[in-house]
Design an enzyme around this catalytic site. Sequence first.
Site, short mmCIF file in Angstrom:
data_model
loop_
_atom_site.label_atom_id
_atom_site.label_comp_id
_atom_site.label_asym_id
_atom_site.label_seq_id
_atom_site.Cartn_x
_atom_site.Cartn_y
_atom_site.Cartn_z
CG ASN A 76 -1.90 -1.14 1.21
OD1 ASN A 76 -2.51 -1.44 0.18
ND2 ASN A 76 -2.06 -1.80 2.35
CB CYS A 85 -3.81 -5.58 -5.17
SG CYS A 85 -4.17 -3.99 -5.96
N GLY A 86 -6.89 -6.84 -6.57
CA GLY A 86 -7.52 -7.40 -7.75
C GLY A 86 -7.19 -6.67 -9.03
CG ASN A 87 -8.92 -2.94 -10.28
OD1 ASN A 87 -9.57 -3.67 -11.03
ND2 ASN A 87 -9.48 -1.97 -9.59
CG ASN A 195 -9.58 -2.56 1.74
OD1 ASN A 195 -8.80 -1.74 1.30
ND2 ASN A 195 -9.20 -3.81 2.02
CD GLU A 213 -7.78 0.32 -2.80
OE1 GLU A 213 -7.15 -0.72 -2.50
OE2 GLU A 213 -7.69 0.88 -3.90
N GLY A 223 -10.51 -3.68 -7.08
CA GLY A 223 -11.00 -4.98 -7.51
C GLY A 223 -11.47 -5.85 -6.36
#
Length: 284
Positions: A76, A85-87, A195, A213, A223
């Site tokens: 982060n 971290c999906g994206n 989050n 976030e 994501g």
Amino acid sequence: MRPMDTRVETPLAFMKMHGLGNDFVVVDARARALALTENQIMAIAHRQKGVGFDQLAVITLGKKGSNANAHLTFYNADGSTSAACGNATRCIARHLINESGAESLTLTTDRGTLVAREAGNGLVSVNMGHPQLRWEEVPLAHEMETLELPIEGAPTATGMGNPHCTFFVEDVDSVDLEAFGAAHEYHPLYPERTNVQIAQIVGENHIRMRVWERGVGTTLASGSSSCATAVAAARRGLTGREVQIDLDGGTLWINWAEDGVWMTGETEHVMSGSFTPEFLERHK
């Protein structure tokens, strides 16, 4: 005895990517051993004095015996780590798919093993794994039901490799997200912080969502937050298990399937560059 020379001698290459405005600095360390300090990560994250990012992702070789194409580690903007971290995973998957020519690949993260695949029309899909629905998995501070927490607004707790707290509201744009997110990130029910999502049902299987976030603040998209919100909405009977989520930065499509939560959306590789040895040395 002479002290060990720890100076950084060569530039460090990076890529700047984003998924719906959720932006990342990505460092490919498959061919170069890398150990960034917390100070260096925060310096890179600074949007005036560094490059700026919501998360930094480091690509390393897949661990022996895993048959993975690569391993991903996420940080982060405050220097803390995140298991998922999906994206960023989608962005890196697009890069690796383009690099290899493969239609699908396997990635490992601290969240676990994730499968990514080409979805056509410039889209990439990633299976973010099964949601974590029990209180100790999220994790929460003590035993409780996760569907409606004893917090004003009765949010839902979900783990997606990182903790989430989803509030369903009548109008997401009427909420002061800066104040609301900051107030709930450190809620005592979340020992690892959380989050925060505020979500509004705007149609059948259609959600409008905004995101705060953990360790970052407000972001244009997230994501893992989108996955958590889709799971929460389905659990509460507000939607089915396949939804469209409109974020400030664009749209993601989430499908809570039998084999995990699939997330599909656009990515963009904005630029490539390098950090100077002087910059990295100064911020060790």
